[in-house]
Structure formats: C-alpha cells, structure tokens
Design an enzyme around this catalytic site. Structure first.
Site, PDB file in Angstrom:
ATOM      1  N   ASN A   1       0.868  -1.175   0.000  1.00  0.00           N
ATOM      2  CA  ASN A   1       0.000   0.000   0.000  1.00  0.00           C
ATOM      3  C   ASN A   1       0.908   1.229   0.000  1.00  0.00           C
ATOM      4  OD1 ASN A   1      -2.876  -1.105   0.428  1.00  0.00           O
ATOM      5  ND2 ASN A   1      -1.671  -2.184   1.992  1.00  0.00           N
ATOM      6  N   GLU A   2       1.139   1.761  -1.184  1.00  0.00           N
ATOM      7  CA  GLU A   2       2.092   2.847  -1.370  1.00  0.00           C
ATOM      8  C   GLU A   2       1.494   4.186  -0.937  1.00  0.00           C
ATOM      9  OE1 GLU A   2       5.025   2.090  -2.013  1.00  0.00           O
ATOM     10  OE2 GLU A   2       5.262   0.658  -3.651  1.00  0.00           O
TER      11      GLU A   2
END
Length: 642
Positions: free
Chosen positions: A166-167
């Site tokens: 989850n950037e």
C-alpha cells in the site's frame, strides 16, 4: 499513549509517539519477544480448539522472527497445525518458484520447517491473468472474513512508509488489489532483481482496510535507514502519504524497533524535550549542537534566551551561563579536526584525536566491498600513506555480485583476444568464455551466476581495488583480499557470520599487529554486508584483546555511501581541500564497474563518487555553520572502544 503537544510556556513544539512503540537493543532480541507473543497466541487458540489466523509479511525485517518461530517448533514443540496464514502481498507477475517469489520466500523461511498444513497457508497468486485479479482479491478477503478476521498481523515498513504494498496515496478503506509500485519501492528492490529494468512494476497487496481490521498489529523495523520513516509514521499526523501512519488509529498496534530504527524518535534523539534528564557530557554536546543547527547559529552565538526558549533551561541552570557552555562545546568540536589522522609526530597530543606516538604507525583499513575504502575514507587513506604510515587494506569480500553481466563478458572476451593476439594457446580460456556467454545469454532474472562467471566478476573488482591502492601508493604486499566465506553465495542473501570469517579476520590483524584499525560502521547498508563485516572485526578484536600488541591498537569507524555520523558523534574529522576532493574522485573512478549504471544502486540515484563528495561537503558545511573553520570537505570517524 503520548500525543503531540505545545509547551505554552515556551512555544516549542514537543512531539511524542502517537502509537505504542517498544525499543529493543537489537533485532534478535526483538524478534524473540514477538515470536513469543505469537507462540502464546497460537497455544491459547489451541486450548480453545480454534484456528489462529496470522497475517504474515516478507522482506528482511521478519526473517529473524521466522527463524525464532522455527526454533520454537523444533526445540520447544510449538505446533502450527491450527495456524492459518495470509500473506500481505506478492509481486505481479511472479511464478511461485521464482527466486524472488514470496511463495518461495515463505517456504524457505518458515513453511517448510514447521507443521503448518499446506492448505492453510495463503500467498497472493502472481500467475493470474489481469482479468482474474479483482475476483481473486475479493475471494482472498472473503477467506479471511470467513475465519473471523486476522488475529495478528505482522508488518514491515518501506522507506516511503508503505505497509504491504500500500504505497503513498493509499486510502484507509483500500481493498486487496493490484497496485503500481512506487519508484522508491522498485529502486529499493532492484538489487534483488539485478537492476531496475528487471524489477516488477506491479504487485497484489492486502488492502489497508483489512490490515486495520486485524485484532492485533505488530510492525517490525530494524536499522538506521528506517529511522526517519519510523519517526514520521509514529509522531507526525496521520496521512495517506505515509500509510504506516494509519496505524496510529488502530487500538492495538505496536511498533517493535531496534535501537537504530528508534534513533530519531523524539524521546530518544532529544530526550531533554520530553522529560527532565541527567545532563551527561554526551547529551550536553548533542543538545547544544542540535540547538545551534536548529537555529542556524554558530555555537558561540547561542544566548541564554535560546536555551530557555528551546526546552534547555535546566541545562542552563545546571551548567550555565550560555557563554560557558558554548565555549566548552566549541572547543570539543574544534579538537576533533585534524590533518594528521595517524597522529602528529613531536606534537602535544593531549587535545588531538590520535596519539603522536609511535610516529610511524601500522594501519589496517577494513573495506567490506572493494571500493568502500576509497569511497568512505579516500582522503584519509591517502593522507595516512603520504604521512609515512605503513597502510594495509583488507578487502573483506569479493563484491562479485555487484558487477553487471556485460562487464563480465567483456573481460572474458578480452582474455581470449589477448591470448589470440600474443599466440598464447589456452583452450580452457576460450571454453570458459563460451560457457559464460551461453549462460548469460539465457540467464533468467535473478538466476544465480555460475562459479566461472562469479569468479570473473570477482577478478574485475580485485583489479579495480588493486588499481586504487596503486593510485594511493600502496604496494601489493600491503593489499589483502580476504574473500570472507559468508559473502560467497552468489545472491543478495548472505550466510550468517561464521567461524571461518572470524578466523580470517583474526589472523590478518594478528599478522599486521596494527596501531590503528579502520572499519566500516555504516549499518545503513541496505544489503547487510557491512554489518556482517563489522561483526567479524568485533568478534576478532574480542578474541585478540588479551594480546600484548592490542594495548596499542585504536579502532576508528567510518561510514559509507549511505549515511554519515551525527555531528555530535564525530570524534575525528579529517579535512580536505578542493584538490584533495578531486584526488579522491580519481581514486573512486578506478572502480569502473561501479560507475555509470551500478547494479545495486539502492534508493539513491547518485553515483557513489557523487554521494561521497556530497556527504563530505555536507559534513564540512556543518562545521562551518557551527562557527568553525570552513573546509571544502571532511571525512568523519568515531572511535570504538573494545
């Protein structure tokens, strides 16, 4: 739980962790504590005849955790038969048996060594067609929900604050999905894939929503290179630009850190802003230098008001006025500067970093890779030789995996052309070249090099190291290629430090009987080689300590291409003029295989010579800002007491 606050009396903002953080001496101790919590949970669930639902992570952070869980299974009978696990993520596309597959990682690190049932461990499928992924991700979440959700989720943290994949920009309600990987993430992983061009651009990741729904979350972080993002994740506001900060809003999440990863936390880095402390000399120096840099003032220009308004009034009361404190710290910092890293002969050395005697010292520089000596302390290296000391270099590893394939092929072809030109009959050289060419032509991404190719790459780096020493003026008999066995795996993943590594190090020190040892204390090295090399030196020093010659041996630690010592930590600063900076650059350029497209660049796009120059110039600039002499560059060292 501590929260951010403003001290109304001073207006100075105090920041504390907004989430539970536990700091351990090292990652081994921390991993054992987390493994014990997991073991206790598994056993409670067994007693209740219920499955234990674990969310698992990959990467370097959980390796020691999994090793401890395996030990608990083999030595203390911990059973995993009631465990159902769901991994956070997987690169896409990715075959399950590929070298960098997380399926393979989990089998090698954990699943193959415990009694977890094959049908009970789940890792996202990297072989699906894109059309199948959305439905697959929904099913992945449904399986978790059907089991009552995750009892405990283990996380690592990326350099940009990502959890799972989850950037930055991920939302708190994000679901399990296919994501594009951030450039920073890909660059950080590029070493595992032999270059950025081979690194996947996408991955399947568990969404933030499912992570936040876990009943318990433990985030693991080790090492200095994680310290800045840990501070941002725990002390700054909750923001999608740092997804790990979402965990501040989880009611049962803990950051488990080693002391290096925790080093930038306010309560550790600047404890005087948090509580009343005992002012040691080290803390006074750190506080005063931090204050001067924060206010952008020379040390001698700090006032009583500066101390009072910035949370240091009790220091002023104990040791003031400001003028007296300033003079003391200024003199201490000034005394770290020396143009004589081996000591200045026939001089008063009472205020110098190094001893005047013996005037001519035997010096041993340990270099983890074949270029760390010149990159990290090239100016000092050259000056030690020029000032008449007997300088030896111990190249601890071959550095062979950091050579590009085309470089290896070019050198192998050179040998064949050389033999052909000078009518040297050598069929074996031609066969080696053909075998290497055939292998490299068909080499799969991240496939381990053949022994021949690795040896060619090692020769390239050995030649470059020798060229650097000759450039400095060091003769061949003072160049030592140690080739520590832990390194020679052909992959990024190295073996643990072994007795053979320590013995090689021990024997070299005993042979030279140095008055000075320089070793790389740069634990921000993203691949861990520096840490193992340093541990080998420390272990050898411990064994050798009773020896008479060790009474005259001082150990200095330098840092490499990734990070410098804090200004308050520096005990010896060796200045360089503009001409010396250029000379150091020429020495670094001897390592041509590490220029113009380095295989393991890390998250920094600058070449190593640029990093070194910038770091040395920044150190000199700090001394200048603090009111000391202005030099073009400085190399910094900290003494290690063994």
């Amino acid at each position: 739980m501590l929260k951010s606050s403003i001290d109304k009396a001073t207006g100075f903002e105090k920041r504390f962790e907004n989430i539970g953080t536990v700091v351990y001496e090292n990652s081994t101790t921390a991993s054992k504590a987390v493994a014990q919590e997991i073991a206790d949970l598994i056993r409670v669930k067994q007693a209740q005849k219920q499955p234990c639902i674990l969310g698992l992570a990959t990467g370097s952070s959980p390796k020691s955790l999994y090793a401890e869980l395996v030990r608990l299974h083999k030595e203390e009978g911990l059973s995993f038969k009631n465990v159902v696990s769901f991994n956070l993520d997987e690169y896409y596309p990715m075959e399950p048996d590929a070298v960098n597959s997380y399926v393979r990682f989990m089998k090698e690190q954990l699943f193959n060594h415990v009694d977890i049932l094959p049908e009970n461990h789940h890792v996202p499928d990297g072989t699906l067609s894109k059309a199948e992924i959305a439905n697959y991700c929904d099913q992945y979440e449904n399986k978790i929900e059907a089991l009552g959700g995750l009892d405990l989720q283990i996380l690592g943290i990326g350099g940009n604050g990502h959890i799972g994949f989850n950037e930055s920009g991920s939302l708190q309600n994000s679901k399990t999905r296919l994501v594009a990987l951030d450039h920073i993430t890909r660059v950080a992983a590029s070493g595992d894939f032999s270059g950025l061009e081979n690194t996947p651009r996408t991955a399947i990741t568990l969404g933030v929503k499912k992570i936040m729904e876990a009943k318990r979350v433990i985030l693991l972080a080790w090492g200095e290179r994680k310290s800045n993002i840990i501070k941002a994740s725990t002390e700054s506001e909750v923001t999608s630009s740092v997804p790990a900060s979402f965990l501040q809003e989880h009611d049962n999440a803990t950051f488990v850190l080693d002391k290096e990863a925790a080093s930038k936390l306010t309560r550790i880095n600047t404890p005087w802003l948090v509580e009343k402390i005992v002012w040691t000399d080290r803390l006074i120096r750190k506080a005063v230098l931090s204050l001067a840099l924060y206010l952008k003032k020379p040390i001698l220009m700090l006032t009583d008001a500066d101390y009072i308004e910035n949370g240091m009034s009790d220091l002023l009361a104990d040791s003031g006025p400001a003028y007296d404190i300033n003079i003391k710290i200024f003199n201490k910092l000034q005394n770290t500067i020396t143009g004589w890293p081996g000591g200045k002969p026939n001089a008063d050395d009472s205020k110098r970093p190094e001893r005047a005697e013996p005037a001519k010292k035997r010096v041993l520089i340990f270099s983890p890779h074949p270029d760390d000596d010149i990159i990290s302390m090239g100016g000092t290296f050259k000056r030690l030789h020029e000032q008449g000391h007997e300088v030896h270099v111990g190249y601890q590893t071959s550095g062979n995996i950091a050579v590009a394939d085309d470089e290896a092929l070019r050198f192998a072809r050179f040998v064949c052309d050389y033999n052909d030109k000078f009518k040297i009959e050598n069929k074996e050289a031609e066969n080696i070249y053909k075998k290497a060419a055939e292998f490299l032509k068909n080499k799969k991404s991240s496939e381990i090099d053949t022994p021949e190719v690795r040896y060619i790459k090692g020769i390239i780096r050995k030649g470059e190291a020798r060229a650097t020493c000759h450039f400095i003026g060091i003769p061949d008999e003072q160049i030592h290629f140690m080739e520590l066995p832990f390194y020679e795996t052909g992959t990024i993943e190295k073996n643990p430090l072994g007795k053979a590594d320590i013995k090689i190090t021990h024997d070299l020190i005993e042979k030279i009987k140095p008055h000075q040892i320089y070793a790389a204390g740069d634990l921000a090295d993203p691949h861990g080689t520096h840490k193992v090399c340093l541990d080998s030196v420390f272990a050898a020093l411990k064994e050798l300590k009773p020896k008479k010659f060790m009474e005259d041996c001082w150990v200095w630690l330098y840092r490499g291409a990734w990070q410098e010592w804090g200004i308050d930590e520096i005990e010896m600063a060796v200045p360089m003029g503009p001409d010396q900076v250029l000379e150091k650059r020429k020495g670094i350029f001897k390592h041509q295989s590490q220029k113009d497209g380095v295989v393991f660049q890390g998250a920094d796009s600058r070449e190593f010579w640029q990093r070194a120059e910038d770091r040395n110039k920044e150190t000199a600039s700090l001394y200048d800002v603090l009111g000391l002499s202005h030099y073009a560059a400085m190399e910094a060292f900290v003494r290690y007491h063994f």
